[in-house]
Design a protein around this motif. Sequence first.
Motif, PDB file in Angstrom:
ATOM      1  N   VAL A 359       5.620   0.804  -0.521  1.00 43.33           N
ATOM      2  CA  VAL A 359       4.791   0.623  -1.720  1.00 43.33           C
ATOM      3  C   VAL A 359       5.655   0.594  -2.980  1.00 43.33           C
ATOM      4  CG1 VAL A 359       3.049   1.756  -3.154  1.00 43.33           C
ATOM      5  CG2 VAL A 359       2.762   1.648  -0.666  1.00 43.33           C
ATOM      6  N   ASP A 360       5.383  -0.413  -3.823  1.00 43.35           N
ATOM      7  CA  ASP A 360       6.180  -0.527  -5.056  1.00 43.35           C
ATOM      8  C   ASP A 360       5.337  -0.455  -6.332  1.00 43.35           C
ATOM      9  OD1 ASP A 360       4.880  -2.965  -5.093  1.00 43.35           O
ATOM     10  OD2 ASP A 360       6.701  -4.188  -4.973  1.00 43.35           O
ATOM     11  N   ASP A 361       4.029  -0.134  -6.191  1.00 42.13           N
ATOM     12  CA  ASP A 361       3.202  -0.048  -7.402  1.00 42.13           C
ATOM     13  C   ASP A 361       2.695   1.377  -7.671  1.00 42.13           C
ATOM     14  OD1 ASP A 361       1.441   0.084  -5.298  1.00 42.13           O
ATOM     15  OD2 ASP A 361       0.055  -1.466  -6.047  1.00 42.13           O
ATOM     16  N   GLN A 362       3.305   2.370  -7.020  1.00 44.40           N
ATOM     17  CA  GLN A 362       3.096   3.773  -7.371  1.00 44.40           C
ATOM     18  C   GLN A 362       4.395   4.304  -7.955  1.00 44.40           C
ATOM     19  OE1 GLN A 362       1.503   6.154  -4.113  1.00 44.40           O
ATOM     20  NE2 GLN A 362       0.433   4.379  -3.292  1.00 44.40           N
ATOM     21  N   ILE A 363       4.305   4.908  -9.140  1.00 48.20           N
ATOM     22  CA  ILE A 363       5.502   5.316  -9.875  1.00 48.20           C
ATOM     23  C   ILE A 363       5.468   6.831 -10.092  1.00 48.20           C
ATOM     24  CG2 ILE A 363       6.880   4.981 -11.966  1.00 48.20           C
ATOM     25  CD1 ILE A 363       6.528   2.456 -10.257  1.00 48.20           C
ATOM     26  N   GLY A 364       6.604   7.475  -9.813  1.00 50.75           N
ATOM     27  CA  GLY A 364       6.682   8.917 -10.030  1.00 50.75           C
ATOM     28  C   GLY A 364       8.095   9.426  -9.870  1.00 50.75           C
ATOM     29  N   VAL A 418      14.841  -3.002   2.254  1.00 50.34           N
ATOM     30  CA  VAL A 418      13.528  -2.462   1.881  1.00 50.34           C
ATOM     31  C   VAL A 418      12.766  -3.535   1.110  1.00 50.34           C
ATOM     32  CG1 VAL A 418      12.299  -0.701   0.554  1.00 50.34           C
ATOM     33  CG2 VAL A 418      14.420  -0.102   1.778  1.00 50.34           C
ATOM     34  N   THR A 419      11.544  -3.820   1.543  1.00 50.43           N
ATOM     35  CA  THR A 419      10.695  -4.801   0.881  1.00 50.43           C
ATOM     36  C   THR A 419       9.552  -4.091   0.180  1.00 50.43           C
ATOM     37  OG1 THR A 419      11.192  -6.456   2.563  1.00 50.43           O
ATOM     38  CG2 THR A 419       9.214  -6.817   1.208  1.00 50.43           C
ATOM     39  N   GLY A 420       9.363  -4.400  -1.086  1.00 48.64           N
ATOM     40  CA  GLY A 420       8.278  -3.797  -1.840  1.00 48.64           C
ATOM     41  C   GLY A 420       6.959  -4.506  -1.611  1.00 48.64           C
ATOM     42  N   VAL A 421       5.882  -3.723  -1.427  1.00 46.58           N
ATOM     43  CA  VAL A 421       4.538  -4.289  -1.257  1.00 46.58           C
ATOM     44  C   VAL A 421       3.567  -3.455  -2.086  1.00 46.58           C
ATOM     45  CG1 VAL A 421       4.977  -5.176   1.060  1.00 46.58           C
ATOM     46  CG2 VAL A 421       4.053  -2.871   0.779  1.00 46.58           C
ATOM     47  N   SER A 422       2.412  -4.027  -2.372  1.00 49.18           N
ATOM     48  CA  SER A 422       1.410  -3.293  -3.128  1.00 49.18           C
ATOM     49  C   SER A 422       0.738  -2.239  -2.229  1.00 49.18           C
ATOM     50  CB  SER A 422       0.351  -4.237  -3.681  1.00 49.18           C
ATOM     51  OG  SER A 422      -0.463  -4.730  -2.630  1.00 49.18           O
ATOM     52  N   THR A 423       0.098  -1.259  -2.858  1.00 48.39           N
ATOM     53  CA  THR A 423      -0.635  -0.240  -2.106  1.00 48.39           C
ATOM     54  C   THR A 423      -1.715  -0.887  -1.240  1.00 48.39           C
ATOM     55  OG1 THR A 423      -0.239   1.385  -3.857  1.00 48.39           O
ATOM     56  CG2 THR A 423      -2.030   1.849  -2.329  1.00 48.39           C
ATOM     57  N   VAL A 434      -8.431   6.094   4.183  1.00 50.39           N
ATOM     58  CA  VAL A 434      -7.302   6.003   3.253  1.00 50.39           C
ATOM     59  C   VAL A 434      -7.766   6.533   1.897  1.00 50.39           C
ATOM     60  CG1 VAL A 434      -5.699   4.490   2.046  1.00 50.39           C
ATOM     61  CG2 VAL A 434      -6.270   4.048   4.453  1.00 50.39           C
ATOM     62  N   ALA A 435      -7.097   7.544   1.418  1.00 52.75           N
ATOM     63  CA  ALA A 435      -7.455   8.111   0.112  1.00 52.75           C
ATOM     64  C   ALA A 435      -6.873   7.256  -1.000  1.00 52.75           C
ATOM     65  CB  ALA A 435      -6.921   9.532  -0.011  1.00 52.75           C
ATOM     66  N   PRO A 436      -7.592   7.094  -2.096  1.00 54.26           N
ATOM     67  CA  PRO A 436      -7.014   6.386  -3.240  1.00 54.26           C
ATOM     68  C   PRO A 436      -5.872   7.194  -3.840  1.00 54.26           C
ATOM     69  CG  PRO A 436      -9.122   7.375  -3.834  1.00 54.26           C
ATOM     70  CD  PRO A 436      -8.973   7.553  -2.363  1.00 54.26           C
ATOM     71  N   ARG A 437      -4.790   6.514  -4.204  1.00 59.00           N
ATOM     72  CA  ARG A 437      -3.613   7.154  -4.774  1.00 59.00           C
ATOM     73  C   ARG A 437      -3.505   6.851  -6.255  1.00 59.00           C
ATOM     74  NH1 ARG A 437      -3.592   7.599   0.889  1.00 59.00           N
ATOM     75  NH2 ARG A 437      -1.583   8.371   1.663  1.00 59.00           N
ATOM     76  N   PRO A 438      -3.070   7.822  -7.070  1.00 60.68           N
ATOM     77  CA  PRO A 438      -2.767   7.488  -8.467  1.00 60.68           C
ATOM     78  C   PRO A 438      -1.547   6.571  -8.518  1.00 60.68           C
ATOM     79  CG  PRO A 438      -2.145   9.766  -7.980  1.00 60.68           C
ATOM     80  CD  PRO A 438      -2.877   9.256  -6.787  1.00 60.68           C
ATOM     81  N   ARG A 439      -1.608   5.514  -9.287  1.00 66.89           N
ATOM     82  CA  ARG A 439      -0.480   4.575  -9.358  1.00 66.89           C
ATOM     83  C   ARG A 439       0.609   5.086 -10.295  1.00 66.89           C
ATOM     84  NH1 ARG A 439      -2.292  -0.274  -6.952  1.00 66.89           N
ATOM     85  NH2 ARG A 439      -3.961   0.402  -5.547  1.00 66.89           N
ATOM     86  N   TRP A 440       0.251   5.988 -11.198  1.00 62.92           N
ATOM     87  CA  TRP A 440       1.227   6.550 -12.155  1.00 62.92           C
ATOM     88  C   TRP A 440       1.178   8.068 -11.996  1.00 62.92           C
ATOM     89  CZ3 TRP A 440       5.051   4.995 -15.324  1.00 62.92           C
ATOM     90  CH2 TRP A 440       5.452   5.831 -16.378  1.00 62.92           C
ATOM     91  N   SER A 441       2.282   8.658 -11.527  1.00 59.87           N
ATOM     92  CA  SER A 441       2.330  10.101 -11.238  1.00 59.87           C
ATOM     93  C   SER A 441       3.436  10.810 -12.009  1.00 59.87           C
ATOM     94  CB  SER A 441       2.528  10.323  -9.732  1.00 59.87           C
ATOM     95  OG  SER A 441       1.392   9.897  -9.010  1.00 59.87           O
ATOM     96  N   VAL A 442       3.828  10.247 -13.124  1.00 58.22           N
ATOM     97  CA  VAL A 442       4.922  10.830 -13.907  1.00 58.22           C
ATOM     98  C   VAL A 442       4.367  11.955 -14.780  1.00 58.22           C
ATOM     99  CG1 VAL A 442       6.799  10.374 -15.515  1.00 58.22           C
ATOM    100  CG2 VAL A 442       6.051   8.580 -13.922  1.00 58.22           C
ATOM    101  N   LEU A 443       4.942  13.140 -14.651  1.00 59.80           N
ATOM    102  CA  LEU A 443       4.484  14.322 -15.379  1.00 59.80           C
ATOM    103  C   LEU A 443       5.483  14.689 -16.473  1.00 59.80           C
ATOM    104  CD1 LEU A 443       3.287  16.544 -12.379  1.00 59.80           C
ATOM    105  CD2 LEU A 443       2.009  14.807 -13.655  1.00 59.80           C
TER     106      LEU A 443
END
Length: 467
Positions: A359-364, A418-423, A434-443
């Motif tokens: 996955v390449d669209d979740q950031i943290g 490594v190949t990036g794909v969307s969630t 499948v639980a929904p994931r936050p796409r932005w997890s930077v604290l």
Amino acid sequence: MSVTDFGKALAPVETGIPGLVLWDLPVHGDSRGWFKENWQREKMTAAGLADFGPVQNNISFNDAVGTTRGIHAEPWDKWVSVATGRIFGAWVDLREGPTFGTVFTAELDPSRAIFVPRGVGNSYQTLEPDTAYTYLVNDHWSPEASYSFLNLADETAAIDWPIPLAEVEISAKDLAHPRLSDVVPIPPKKTLVVGANGQLGLALRAAYDGDPSVDFAGRAELDLTGDLSHARRWRDYGTIVNAAAYTAVDAAETDRAGAWAGNVSAVSQLARIATDNGITLAHVSSDYVFDGAADAPYAEDAPVAPLGVYGQTKAAADAIVATVPRHYVVRTSWVIGEGKNFVRTMATLAERGVAPSVVDDQIGRLTFTDEIARGIRHLVETGAPFGTYNLTGAGGPASWAEIAGEVFELTGHDRDRVTGVSTDEYFASATGPVAPRPRWSVLDLAKIEAAGFAPREWRESLRDLLG
């Protein structure tokens, strides 16, 4: 009591023994007698008295001058004041530490009281007939409680009693108490780590290795879904670190009862125990309390908006823990610890020659369990202000795909495998929930940094883990 004792302002007087504080009390009187507020929580805590939560009020009446009580150190806090008459008090620190054996003495009349912390030995000699003193304590007597005692005539303490001990009646038990060199010091309150067999629990075991004041409890030793009221002698504990959690993010979508039992009902029990016994509760939270729609790091006070059941249970637990007077909510993300985890999975795939899609669209940022353990210890041991703190690895954020590339490169493989794909693409073939994931997890880490803790750069921790 003389007229000059009337009209004092409520004020503390330090004694040289940590936590032992003498207090001047306002006493209002005239020819008919006097009145005082012996315990007034709002005023006294505002003036700096510990909010120690008394549960019992005792009165000791002494009809003769010179009545002398032995030096007893109890495992609870006491608020001692005089109702009638006058006493000479002697206090000796019998706690483990550099002030062990320190002595303080003072006279108490109705215009003076003293706060005696757990483990400080206290003794009283009456100076007037018909003297009564009262003391509030924050625990009930128990045969399981640990006490310590000191002989009234100890030569090291060398207490200058107003009435010589040879002239007063002393109980046989008090006469037999040990000298200071033989006293068993009162240890500090204990810490309990629950969930001690999980990945964070194992890191906490390592962090507290060799510390006799720390107890560890896994599920077998402490069932958090049962009644915890009498599971331990809770007044012996100063801190509970909750490393237990239901972490099956996807399974929680259908196992709602299990997720709520593990993450909410259990935490409610710990919160009640902590509140009732004056314990500090340190609880670990998650980036899943947010919806990930932000474009800047989440601060501790950002509104929660969980997307799935797991996030909802963690948000509910945060709200419960926030009601505990002494609490730390440690909010983290993307945790890496002992056992199976994302980093080890990627390293294994790299060694096997697999080219994964990640996955390449979740950031943290990654957070390593030894950093969480170190941060919790820092907050508790430095007495940082209670509240919520973000704690993740430091450094620039990255996607899961970028982290996978780092793992490949650090283990000597081509990161371009490594190949990036969307969630959505990644979970398109999933057969279970499948639980929904936050796409932005930077604290945002500014608050914990201001508290004196410097989170380690996650890339450095990653390099160390991979050797």
